[in-house]
Design an enzyme around this catalytic site. Structure first.
Site, PDB file in Angstrom:
ATOM      1  N   GLY A 112       9.457  66.315  22.237  1.00 51.63           N
ATOM      2  CA  GLY A 112       9.210  65.114  21.510  1.00 51.63           C
ATOM      3  C   GLY A 112      10.530  64.653  20.468  1.00 51.63           C
ATOM      4  CD  GLU A 115       8.399  62.971  24.963  1.00 50.87           C
ATOM      5  OE1 GLU A 115       7.981  63.780  24.319  1.00 50.87           O
ATOM      6  OE2 GLU A 115       7.628  62.015  25.433  1.00 50.87           O
TER       7      GLU A 115
HETATM    8  N1  COA Z   1       7.546  73.857  16.886  1.00 53.94           N
HETATM    9  C1  COA Z   1       7.363  74.440  16.122  1.00 53.94           C
HETATM   10  N2  COA Z   1       8.250  75.265  15.272  1.00 53.94           N
HETATM   11  C2  COA Z   1       9.529  75.130  15.867  1.00 53.94           C
HETATM   12  C3  COA Z   1       9.845  74.287  17.002  1.00 53.94           C
HETATM   13  C4  COA Z   1       8.911  73.607  17.630  1.00 53.94           C
HETATM   14  N3  COA Z   1       9.095  72.719  18.593  1.00 53.94           N
HETATM   15  N4  COA Z   1      11.167  74.412  17.440  1.00 53.94           N
HETATM   16  C5  COA Z   1      11.624  75.595  16.486  1.00 53.94           C
HETATM   17  N5  COA Z   1      10.771  75.851  15.514  1.00 53.94           N
HETATM   18  C6  COA Z   1      10.633  76.743  14.485  1.00 53.94           C
HETATM   19  C7  COA Z   1      10.843  78.270  14.922  1.00 53.94           C
HETATM   20  O1  COA Z   1       9.437  78.659  15.261  1.00 53.94           O
HETATM   21  C8  COA Z   1      11.311  78.942  13.619  1.00 53.94           C
HETATM   22  O2  COA Z   1      10.441  79.140  12.731  1.00 53.94           O
HETATM   23  P1  COA Z   1      10.265  80.480  12.153  1.00 53.94           P
HETATM   24  O3  COA Z   1      11.651  80.587  11.331  1.00 53.94           O
HETATM   25  O4  COA Z   1       9.212  80.238  11.158  1.00 53.94           O
HETATM   26  O5  COA Z   1       9.921  81.522  13.010  1.00 53.94           O
HETATM   27  C9  COA Z   1      12.414  77.909  13.070  1.00 53.94           C
HETATM   28  O6  COA Z   1      11.893  76.729  13.800  1.00 53.94           O
HETATM   29  C10 COA Z   1      13.823  78.148  13.696  1.00 53.94           C
HETATM   30  O7  COA Z   1      13.652  78.213  15.287  1.00 53.94           O
HETATM   31  P2  COA Z   1      14.501  79.549  16.177  1.00 53.94           P
HETATM   32  O8  COA Z   1      13.810  79.289  17.206  1.00 53.94           O
HETATM   33  O9  COA Z   1      14.404  80.690  15.105  1.00 53.94           O
HETATM   34  O10 COA Z   1      15.859  78.843  16.161  1.00 53.94           O
HETATM   35  P3  COA Z   1      16.979  79.257  17.394  1.00 53.94           P
HETATM   36  O11 COA Z   1      18.233  78.724  16.976  1.00 53.94           O
HETATM   37  O12 COA Z   1      16.751  80.457  17.549  1.00 53.94           O
HETATM   38  O13 COA Z   1      16.318  78.313  18.558  1.00 53.94           O
HETATM   39  C11 COA Z   1      15.554  76.323  19.826  1.00 53.94           C
HETATM   40  C12 COA Z   1      16.446  77.052  18.690  1.00 53.94           C
HETATM   41  C13 COA Z   1      15.538  74.904  19.529  1.00 53.94           C
HETATM   42  C14 COA Z   1      16.135  76.783  21.057  1.00 53.94           C
HETATM   43  C15 COA Z   1      14.164  77.066  19.645  1.00 53.94           C
HETATM   44  O14 COA Z   1      13.573  76.779  18.317  1.00 53.94           O
HETATM   45  C16 COA Z   1      12.869  76.520  20.529  1.00 53.94           C
HETATM   46  O15 COA Z   1      13.206  76.728  21.830  1.00 53.94           O
HETATM   47  N6  COA Z   1      12.185  75.558  19.945  1.00 53.94           N
HETATM   48  C17 COA Z   1      11.106  74.985  20.659  1.00 53.94           C
HETATM   49  C18 COA Z   1      11.770  73.710  21.750  1.00 53.94           C
HETATM   50  C19 COA Z   1      10.595  73.226  22.236  1.00 53.94           C
HETATM   51  O16 COA Z   1       9.894  73.792  23.370  1.00 53.94           O
HETATM   52  N7  COA Z   1      10.323  71.798  22.142  1.00 53.94           N
HETATM   53  C20 COA Z   1       9.345  70.964  22.827  1.00 53.94           C
HETATM   54  C21 COA Z   1       7.958  71.361  22.091  1.00 53.94           C
HETATM   55  S1  COA Z   1       6.671  70.214  23.225  1.00 53.94           S
END
Ligand code: COA
Length: 261
Positions: A112, A115
């Site tokens: 999103g 997007e």
């Molecule tokens: N929705 C909800 N929470 C999210 C999020 C999302 N799309 N993206 C990141 N977060 C949260 C994580 O759960 C984490 O929360 P916490 O500390 O309470 O556990 C916090 O943000 C930090 O993210 P983290 O994953 O620890 O950071 P990272 O540097 O290790 O990884 C990303 C970064 C972006 C690669 C990883 O967060 C990720 O893959 N996020 C989801 C991306 C995604 O699939 N988006 C599309 C959704 S339709």
């Protein structure tokens, strides 16, 4: 702007800088963020003081890391349609915003978040930016206009590959693909965004608005209708004070002072 928890609005002259401010969740879009974004863009649309908007995310790591997966995990088919529609409505209001909107992407623009950047009129990115559509890996598809806007921007083949693989694209590659127009140092992102927007806000505001109108209208209409519409807007601009000012200033060898009418 009243009662905002996740979106901040700051001003730099006639430019509004809108920041999604949920850094602990990498600015993930929950329902409240989406609703606040809608509220902010509605209010800014009616504000004559605004000539351009920069949209960015809080923190160093992310523009927006997608829709909030915690929220999405609880949806059923009925609420799923609503989630998609609510996001689409807000993103469409950004795309249809009557003044230019520039996404300043510092870090992840995923799902999103990507997007959202696609719904803006222009995008610039920092070197650490990453673009991707991870949705199919979660068993869903992009639901905020991504399946439509990405192909329009970068072509069908590359859009399909990005959508089906979920692979992330780095900033420089994003520039080559036409996803962003510039890549800059993270520390300079906001200043570069303001400089680019400043170049635009110095132009005739009505002309800028009509140019956006004509470009976007052409996406949805047959060529001859789009050409007719362009001519109508071109003619309309001839009745503006801004056109008289712009042309007089050129002939007088001075800078124009546009009034937006
Ligand atoms: N929705 C909800 N929470 C999210 C999020 C999302 N799309 N993206 C990141 N977060 C949260 C994580 O759960 C984490 O929360 P916490 O500390 O309470 O556990 C916090 O943000 C930090 O993210 P983290 O994953 O620890 O950071 P990272 O540097 O290790 O990884 C990303 C970064 C972006 C690669 C990883 O967060 C990720 O893959 N996020 C989801 C991306 C995604 O699939 N988006 C599309 C959704 S339709």
């Amino acid at each position: 702007m009243s009662d905002l928890s996740f979106v901040r609005v700051e001003w730099d002259g006639d430019i509004a800088v809108v920041t999604i401010d949920r850094p602990e969740k990498l600015n993930a879009l929950n329902a409240e963020v989406v609703s606040e974004l809608g509220q902010v863009f509605d209010e800014l649309a009616d504000d004559d003081e605004v000539r351009g908007v920069i949209l960015t995310g809080s923190g160093e790591k992310a523009f927006v890391a997608g829709a909030d997966i915690g929220e999405l995990a609880t949806m059923d088919s009925v609420s799923g349609v609503k989630v998609s529609r609510d996001g689409q409505t807000v993103f469409r209001s950004i795309e249809r915003f009557p003044k230019p909107v520039l996404a300043a992407v510092g870090g992840y623009a995923l799902g999103g978040g990507f997007e959202l950047a696609l719904a803006c009129h222009m995008r610039i990115a920092s070197e650490n930016a990453r673009f991707g559509l991870p949705e199919v890996g979660l068993g869903i598809i992009p639901g905020y206009g991504g399946t439509i806007r990405l192909a329009r921007l970068i072509g069908l083949g590359r859009a399909i590959e990005m959508t089906l693989t979920g692979d992330q694209v780095k900033a420089e590659r994003a520039r080559e693909m036409g996803l962003v127009s510039r890549v800059v140092d993270r520390a300079d992102l906001l200043e570069e965004a303001k400089a680019l927007m400043g170049t635009i806000t110095a132009k005739g505001p009505v002309a800028v608005r009509m140019a956006l109108e004509s470009i976007y209208r052409a996406l949805d209409t047959p060529t001859q209708e789009a050409l007719d519409y362009e001519s109508a807007l071109f003619g309309l601009l001839a009745s503006t004070e801004d056109m008289k000012e712009g042309m007089s200033a050129f002939l007088d060898k001075r800078k124009p002072e546009f009034k937006g009418r």
